[in-house]
Design an enzyme around this catalytic site. Structure first.
Site, mmCIF file in Angstrom:
data_model
loop_
_atom_site.group_PDB
_atom_site.id
_atom_site.type_symbol
_atom_site.label_atom_id
_atom_site.label_comp_id
_atom_site.label_asym_id
_atom_site.label_seq_id
_atom_site.Cartn_x
_atom_site.Cartn_y
_atom_site.Cartn_z
ATOM 1 N N THR A 94 -17.775 0.204 1.015
ATOM 2 C CA THR A 94 -16.463 0.162 1.663
ATOM 3 C C THR A 94 -16.239 1.540 2.283
ATOM 4 O OG1 THR A 94 -15.255 0.974 -0.268
ATOM 5 C CG2 THR A 94 -15.608 -1.409 -0.142
ATOM 6 N N ASP A 111 0.848 -1.204 0.000
ATOM 7 C CA ASP A 111 0.000 0.000 0.000
ATOM 8 C C ASP A 111 0.876 1.243 0.000
ATOM 9 O OD1 ASP A 111 -3.268 0.194 0.759
ATOM 10 O OD2 ASP A 111 -2.141 2.067 0.895
ATOM 11 N N SER A 147 -14.579 -3.611 -12.072
ATOM 12 C CA SER A 147 -15.800 -2.970 -11.546
ATOM 13 C C SER A 147 -16.931 -3.171 -12.543
ATOM 14 C CB SER A 147 -15.563 -1.475 -11.355
ATOM 15 O OG SER A 147 -16.787 -0.809 -11.087
ATOM 16 N N TYR A 158 -12.366 6.210 -15.150
ATOM 17 C CA TYR A 158 -12.446 5.008 -14.298
ATOM 18 C C TYR A 158 -12.947 3.829 -15.125
ATOM 19 C CZ TYR A 158 -13.863 2.183 -10.184
ATOM 20 O OH TYR A 158 -14.019 1.194 -9.234
ATOM 21 N N LYS A 162 -11.017 0.397 -15.943
ATOM 22 C CA LYS A 162 -11.566 -0.878 -15.475
ATOM 23 C C LYS A 162 -11.894 -1.798 -16.656
ATOM 24 C CE LYS A 162 -11.405 -0.220 -10.994
ATOM 25 N NZ LYS A 162 -10.536 -1.037 -10.138
HETATM 26 N N1 LIG Z 1 -16.066 0.207 -3.278
HETATM 27 C C1 LIG Z 1 -16.796 -0.091 -4.352
HETATM 28 O O1 LIG Z 1 -18.028 0.106 -4.426
HETATM 29 C C2 LIG Z 1 -16.133 -0.701 -5.530
HETATM 30 C C3 LIG Z 1 -16.915 -1.084 -6.591
HETATM 31 C C4 LIG Z 1 -16.296 -1.645 -7.684
HETATM 32 C C5 LIG Z 1 -14.924 -1.807 -7.689
HETATM 33 N N2 LIG Z 1 -14.174 -1.408 -6.628
HETATM 34 C C6 LIG Z 1 -12.728 -1.556 -6.693
HETATM 35 O O2 LIG Z 1 -12.242 -2.232 -5.538
HETATM 36 C C7 LIG Z 1 -10.910 -1.789 -5.267
HETATM 37 C C8 LIG Z 1 -10.766 -1.347 -3.833
HETATM 38 O O3 LIG Z 1 -11.735 -0.401 -3.500
HETATM 39 P P1 LIG Z 1 -11.924 0.031 -1.977
HETATM 40 O O4 LIG Z 1 -13.241 0.713 -1.890
HETATM 41 O O5 LIG Z 1 -11.641 -1.126 -1.089
HETATM 42 O O6 LIG Z 1 -10.744 1.134 -1.842
HETATM 43 P P2 LIG Z 1 -9.751 1.594 -0.671
HETATM 44 O O7 LIG Z 1 -9.427 3.025 -0.938
HETATM 45 O O8 LIG Z 1 -10.294 1.283 0.698
HETATM 46 O O9 LIG Z 1 -8.448 0.708 -0.868
HETATM 47 C C9 LIG Z 1 -7.522 0.958 -1.884
HETATM 48 C C10 LIG Z 1 -6.131 1.029 -1.280
HETATM 49 O O10 LIG Z 1 -5.208 1.241 -2.368
HETATM 50 C C11 LIG Z 1 -4.173 2.080 -1.926
HETATM 51 N N3 LIG Z 1 -3.528 2.746 -3.059
HETATM 52 C C12 LIG Z 1 -4.030 3.733 -3.845
HETATM 53 N N4 LIG Z 1 -3.141 4.118 -4.767
HETATM 54 C C13 LIG Z 1 -2.030 3.346 -4.575
HETATM 55 C C14 LIG Z 1 -0.761 3.269 -5.213
HETATM 56 N N5 LIG Z 1 -0.456 4.068 -6.241
HETATM 57 N N6 LIG Z 1 0.140 2.377 -4.763
HETATM 58 C C15 LIG Z 1 -0.153 1.562 -3.711
HETATM 59 N N7 LIG Z 1 -1.348 1.596 -3.064
HETATM 60 C C16 LIG Z 1 -2.269 2.466 -3.489
HETATM 61 C C17 LIG Z 1 -4.874 3.062 -1.006
HETATM 62 O O11 LIG Z 1 -3.950 3.664 -0.091
HETATM 63 C C18 LIG Z 1 -5.928 2.191 -0.311
HETATM 64 O O12 LIG Z 1 -5.483 1.737 0.959
HETATM 65 C C19 LIG Z 1 -10.616 -0.681 -6.286
HETATM 66 O O13 LIG Z 1 -9.928 -1.212 -7.391
HETATM 67 C C20 LIG Z 1 -11.995 -0.232 -6.683
HETATM 68 O O14 LIG Z 1 -12.001 0.386 -7.942
HETATM 69 C C21 LIG Z 1 -14.752 -0.860 -5.549
#
Ligand SMILES: NC(=O)c1ccc[n+]([C@@H]2O[C@H](COP(=O)([O-])OP(=O)(O)OC[C@H]3O[C@@H](n4cnc5c(N)ncnc54)[C@H](O)[C@@H]3O)[C@@H](O)[C@H]2O)c1
Length: 278
Positions: A202, A50, A155, A167, A171
């Site tokens: 989340t 991270d 996604s 985005y 994706k």
């Molecule tokens: N939450 C939703 O509804 C949803 C829906 C569809 C897809 N997603 C996908 O699920 C994944 C996670 O989403 P989430 O809601 O758990 O997000 P989140 O922000 O809680 O977790 C993502 C983590 O990635 C880290 N990060 C960001 N840029 C980085 C980089 N350059 N290098 C290293 N680490 C990095 C962040 O610090 C964070 O801790 C994403 O790919 C998101 O697009 C989420």
């Protein structure tokens, strides 16, 4: 070979890298944090990658409290050097890499007219370049051992319009890369699959203005066929399945984890949605 912290699960003796293994602070759990925890619960040793070391550290504590094994790697996965060092760190700590979960992502709204070049570049860097670079350095390790499983967190935005041009582009490209890599690396024993999460909750989602309201929460739940909420743990269980040998003949697929929203027309759901008080 280094043994995992637990030896009773379907991922015993496997080594995993999870990118974005921390979670945006707040109530609930991100998909990367949950995935890392479930992979560790199933016996994998996990490198928690991270940008924010303290977030990955929270995940490490969760895993260790559950008897699992994990190490933290802090780095920016938009940079090649960080991804190369990440893979080297996994090999150094645990001996190899069997599983890569490309989970980093960041929401980015805006249409093709309004988005700036900078916003476009940033969204593509975070949502797509990170996957490219993580794969670039992980695949040779997997190819050398003749096995591996890569799980890409895409996604439903890749498959349905929702006003997020950059985005969605990123994706969608993840899904194209999933198919392309499944073809190119299949004979090396590497499986490549994707998950398309739907309207899960989340901490990252909660942090978006308006997303935590009762109205939006109910809307999100009712839009799916099951009428129930989903979260990071739902994604994590599917990650563990695709990562494991239970999915040994599954490659090149996109698995929606979405309460069925991709399977239904908006009109069919109107009876549930119109009853929600705003
Ligand atoms: N939450 C939703 O509804 C949803 C829906 C569809 C897809 N997603 C996908 O699920 C994944 C996670 O989403 P989430 O809601 O758990 O997000 P989140 O922000 O809680 O977790 C993502 C983590 O990635 C880290 N990060 C960001 N840029 C980085 C980089 N350059 N290098 C290293 N680490 C990095 C962040 O610090 C964070 O801790 C994403 O790919 C998101 O697009 C989420």
């Amino acid at each position: 070979m280094t043994m995992g912290g637990r030896t009773d699960g379907r991922l015993a003796n496997k080594v995993a890298i999870v990118t974005g293994a921390g979670s945006t602070p707040g109530e609930g759990v991100g998909t990367g944090k949950a995935s890392a925890a479930v992979l560790a619960r199933e016996g994998a040793s996990v490198l928690l990658v991270d940008l924010h070391a303290e977030r990955a550290e929270e995940t490490r504590k969760l895993i260790e409290a559950d008897g699992g094994r994990a190490e933290v790697f802090a780095g920016d996965c938009t940079k090649a050097a960080a991804c190369e060092a990440m893979v080297a760190a996994a090999v150094e700590a645990f001996g190899t890499v069997d599983i890569l979960v490309n989970n980093i992502g960041m929401a980015s709204v805006g249409d093709v007219v309004d988005i700036t070049e900078q916003e476009w570049d940033r969204a593509l860097d975070i949502n797509l370049r990170t996957m490219f670079l993580a794969c670039k350095y992980t695949v040779p390790v997997m190819a050398a051992q003749g096995s591996g499983s890569i799980v890409n967190i895409s996604s439903i935005s890749a498959l349905r319009g929702d006003g997020t041009i950059a985005y969605s582009a990123a994706k969608g490209a993840m899904l194209a890369m999933t198919v392309e890599m499944a073809y190119t690396h299949g004979r090396q024993g590497i499986r490549v699959n994707a998950i398309a999460p739907g309207h899960i909750v989340t901490p990252m989602v909660r942090s978006i203005p308006g997303q935590d309201s009762q109205y939006v929460t109910t809307l999100r739940n009712e839009a799916g066929l099951l009428g129930t909420p989903g979260d990071g743990w739902d994604v994590a269980e599917s990650v563990a399945f695709l990562a494991s040998d239970a999915a040994r003949w599954v490659t090149g697929v996109t698995l929606p984890v979405d309460s069925g929203v991709l399977t239904v027309t908006p009109l069919a759901m109107a009876k549930y949605l119109r009853a929600i008080p705003d």
